[in-house]
Design an enzyme around this catalytic site. Structure first.
Site, PDB file in Angstrom:
ATOM      1  N   LYS A   4       0.840  -1.198   0.000  1.00 27.15           N
ATOM      2  CA  LYS A   4       0.000   0.000   0.000  1.00 27.15           C
ATOM      3  C   LYS A   4       0.879   1.252   0.000  1.00 27.15           C
ATOM      4  CE  LYS A   4      -3.457   2.380   2.708  1.00 27.15           C
ATOM      5  NZ  LYS A   4      -4.308   2.395   3.890  1.00 27.15           N
ATOM      6  N   GLU A  27      10.924  -4.635   3.848  1.00 30.13           N
ATOM      7  CA  GLU A  27      10.996  -6.070   3.553  1.00 30.13           C
ATOM      8  C   GLU A  27      10.480  -6.354   2.143  1.00 30.13           C
ATOM      9  OE1 GLU A  27       9.679  -4.575   6.113  1.00 30.13           O
ATOM     10  OE2 GLU A  27       9.898  -5.694   7.988  1.00 30.13           O
ATOM     11  N   GLY A  30      -4.626  -1.835   5.131  1.00 32.84           N
ATOM     12  CA  GLY A  30      -3.913  -3.008   4.612  1.00 32.84           C
ATOM     13  C   GLY A  30      -4.572  -4.317   5.029  1.00 32.84           C
ATOM     14  N   ARG A  31      -4.946  -4.441   6.294  1.00 33.83           N
ATOM     15  CA  ARG A  31      -5.498  -5.708   6.788  1.00 33.83           C
ATOM     16  C   ARG A  31      -6.951  -5.916   6.376  1.00 33.83           C
ATOM     17  NH1 ARG A  31      -4.034  -2.202  10.618  1.00 33.83           N
ATOM     18  NH2 ARG A  31      -5.611  -1.286  11.993  1.00 33.83           N
ATOM     19  N   GLU A  57      -3.921  -6.177  15.189  1.00 28.97           N
ATOM     20  CA  GLU A  57      -3.426  -4.879  14.708  1.00 28.97           C
ATOM     21  C   GLU A  57      -4.541  -3.833  14.825  1.00 28.97           C
ATOM     22  OE1 GLU A  57      -0.021  -4.476  11.586  1.00 28.97           O
ATOM     23  OE2 GLU A  57      -1.861  -4.026  10.504  1.00 28.97           O
ATOM     24  N   HIS A  94      -4.957 -32.295  19.139  1.00 28.82           N
ATOM     25  CA  HIS A  94      -3.848 -33.178  19.514  1.00 28.82           C
ATOM     26  C   HIS A  94      -2.607 -32.384  19.912  1.00 28.82           C
ATOM     27  CE1 HIS A  94      -6.051 -36.754  18.368  1.00 28.82           C
ATOM     28  NE2 HIS A  94      -6.536 -36.028  17.375  1.00 28.82           N
ATOM     29  N   LYS A 100      10.234  -0.439  13.458  1.00 27.96           N
ATOM     30  CA  LYS A 100      10.718  -0.099  12.111  1.00 27.96           C
ATOM     31  C   LYS A 100      11.772   1.003  12.198  1.00 27.96           C
ATOM     32  CE  LYS A 100       6.433  -0.880   9.537  1.00 27.96           C
ATOM     33  NZ  LYS A 100       5.446  -0.286   8.645  1.00 27.96           N
TER      34      LYS A 100
END
Ligand code: F6P
Length: 548
Positions: A206, A212, A267-268, A353, A384, A512
């Site tokens: 965005k 990264e 973004g999410r 977030e 399990h 960051k």
């Protein structure tokens, strides 16, 4: 004391909690044979059974009063109207516009966003159809066989989750891969098996500033140019999705290959936009539009259903009940569907977030818990692995179980066994096992005396563990759209109750910023002394290992 905790409904809930927190759900079920009907909701085939919660009709009434006192209906309206509800970033919050299949005009600062949304959907269709039908050719005139989505967080988790969820709908001729980690192992592992002639990269960011993602994108470009050193060919192999047109162009993305996002999509919350390009590549635009239809179904339900029949509102209020009154700090998402295996990861970002905030909308510290820790996995694997703690551990962990009644590719008795486990686990969480029942069981196994008494405490399950069960016909694009939108709106409802902004994420900035400083210090062998002794020690030890 905050406005929330001094509100009449909050105070009433506190009193009510004192009265019922010790009540066992076994008793509530025994007293009310209509509990399932009373506490379940349906939207087409999607059933939400919330009867296995520690609530009575009074609890629900009080929680609904709280929702009214916190103006939930007004906030829903504000979101759907395009008001600037993300006040710290001065933005509207309009993921609902991306799937506004009714095409109702939605204004942002006086301008209808729908023409742009529809144009973008047309562009996504045009592009994905070309890629899927083999008309989009690489530099050597071969069709694309592999698509690599490069992005992180919201630019990765939604596409990863949805592509996996819709795997049965995906093309067999086009393989979609994801690279999110800046750890070189991720991109190395993906590129290892790919041929640049038939690979298409989608760079999704965005902001187009995420270090990264940009590092991975540059590495992909280097890998590509190393095998075909012609920058003109990049246009056929790199496309981007971003709100930052300038930065994407500077990276070398052809303007025709740039898919625009808007600042009013978080973004999410963005898988419905061109961020979902990889999903549409995998399953085709018709299926992608079904995903949007499903989300729109849930949007309409959320916008129009009265609060007491509103699934996202009910789920949100139940979460508040456990977080703020029972002090539950975690919440588990347990899909009983292998293809939903990435849903817990996706919801972890969506929820944590969004509601991981401790300052309210007036800038004051909150005096109550907000977003819980979200975790989970495919239910059967969880049974399990970590359900032991949920059944007999000390924390209270409310959980959602999700399951499809019908598998698209049934095999022998697999699905019946799966479903038996879904129902059995929800029942076990609720009922537990009393001392009397455990004793009878041990006696039936032939145990007596000390042997029985010594083992007995370990065989007792307190039960009274709350679960919601979401049951639907099949996991198809429309159902997935409904489920994801359900959770998005649930998170929003909770943010409204907690009086926080669910749509910013300042908390991720500090790390960051510090990483940028540290990155500079990692150059060269000089010893570092500008941090605390732990950070200095670690950096200097890293430098030593690197040198050795
Ligand atoms: O750092 C967090 C975050 O900003 C998320 O909110 C976002 O989904 C992710 O990074 C990726 O951001 P972008 O799409 O701008 O690269």
């Amino acid at each position: 004391m905050s406005k929330l905790t001094t509100s009449a409904s909050w105070q009433a809930l506190q009193e009510h909690f004192k009265q019922i927190h010790g009540t066992h759900m076994r008793q509530l079920f025994a007293e009310d044979p209509k509990r399932f009907a009373r506490f379940s909701l349906q939207l087409d085939d999607l059933l939400l059974d919330y009867s296995k919660n520690r609530i009575t009709p009074t609890t629900l009434d009080l929680l609904l009063q709280l929702a009214h006192e916190c103006d939930v209906p007004k906030w829903i309206e504000r979101m759907f109207n395009g008001d600037i509800i993300n006040h710290t970033e001065h933005r509207a919050v309009l993921h609902i516009a991306l799937r506004n299949r009714a095409n109702r005009p939605i204004q942002v600062q006086g301008q209808d966003v729908m023409p742009d949304v529809n144009a973008m959907l047309g562009k996504i269709r045009g592009f994905t159809e070309q890629v899927r039908n083999g008309h989009w050719l690489g530099y050597s005139q071969q069709r694309i066989t592999d698509v690599v989505n490069i992005g992180v967080g919201g630019s990765d988790l939604g596409p990863v989750m949805a592509t996996e969820a819709l795997r049965p709908y995906a093309s067999r001729d086009l393989h979609v891969h994801f690279v999110s980690n800046v750890d070189e192992n991720h991109i190395t592992d993906v590129l290892e098996s790919l041929d640049p002639q038939t690979t298409l990269f989608i760079i999704v960011s965005k902001t187009f500033t995420t270090q990264e993602t940009l590092t991975n994108a540059e590495t992909a470009r280097e890998w590509f140019l190393a095998q075909h050193p012609d920058t003109a060919a990049i246009a056929k192999h790199f496309v981007a999705v971003s709100d930052n047109v300038k930065a994407a162009s500077e990276f070398g993305i052809d303007p025709d290959n740039l898919f625009k996002m808007w600042d009013w999509v978080g973004g999410r919350y963005s898988l419905w936009s061109a961020v979902g390009l990889s999903i549409a590549c995998a399953v085709g635009m018709d299926n992608f539009e079904q995903l949007l239809e499903g989300a729109h179904d849930m949007d309409e339900h959320f916008r129009t259903a009265p609060l007491e029949q509103n699934m996202p509102v009910i789920l949100g209020l139940l979460g508040v009940w456990y977080s703020n009154f029972f002090n539950a700090q975690t919440y588990a998402v347990l899909p009983y569907d292998q293809h939903l295996r990435f849903l817990p990861d996706y919801l972890r970002q969506a929820d944590m977030e969004s509601n991981g905030k401790s300052v309210d909308r007036e800038g004051k510290p909150v005096d109550y818990s907000t977003g819980p820790i979200v975790f989970g996995s495919v239910g059967i694997s969880g049974q399990h692995a970590f359900y032991q703690l949920m059944h007999q551990g000390t924390p209270l962990i409310p959980a959602d179980l999700l399951a499809a009644a019908v598998n698209l590719k049934p095999l022998r008795k697999h699905h019946e066994i799966l479903m038996a486990n879904v129902f059995a686990q929800a029942e076990a969480f609720m009922r537990g096992k009393t001392e009397k029942e455990a004793r009878a069981e041990l006696q039936a196994q032939g145990l007596t005396g000390d042997a029985l008494e010594n083992l007995l405490p370990y065989k007792v399950f307190a039960g009274n563990k709350p679960t919601n069960l979401l049951l639907f016909h099949t996991l198809n694009p429309r159902t997935l759209g409904r489920l994801v939108a359900l959770y998005e709106h649930k998170i929003f409802v909770q943010g409204v109750i907690w009086n926080i902004n669910s749509f910013d994420q300042w908390g991720v900035e500090l790390g960051k910023q510090l990483a940028k400083t540290v990155l500079g210090e990692l150059q060269g062998d000089a010893s570092v002394s500008s941090h605390d002794c732990s950070t200095n020690g670690l950096i200097n030890y890293y430098k030593k290992l690197r040198k050795d």
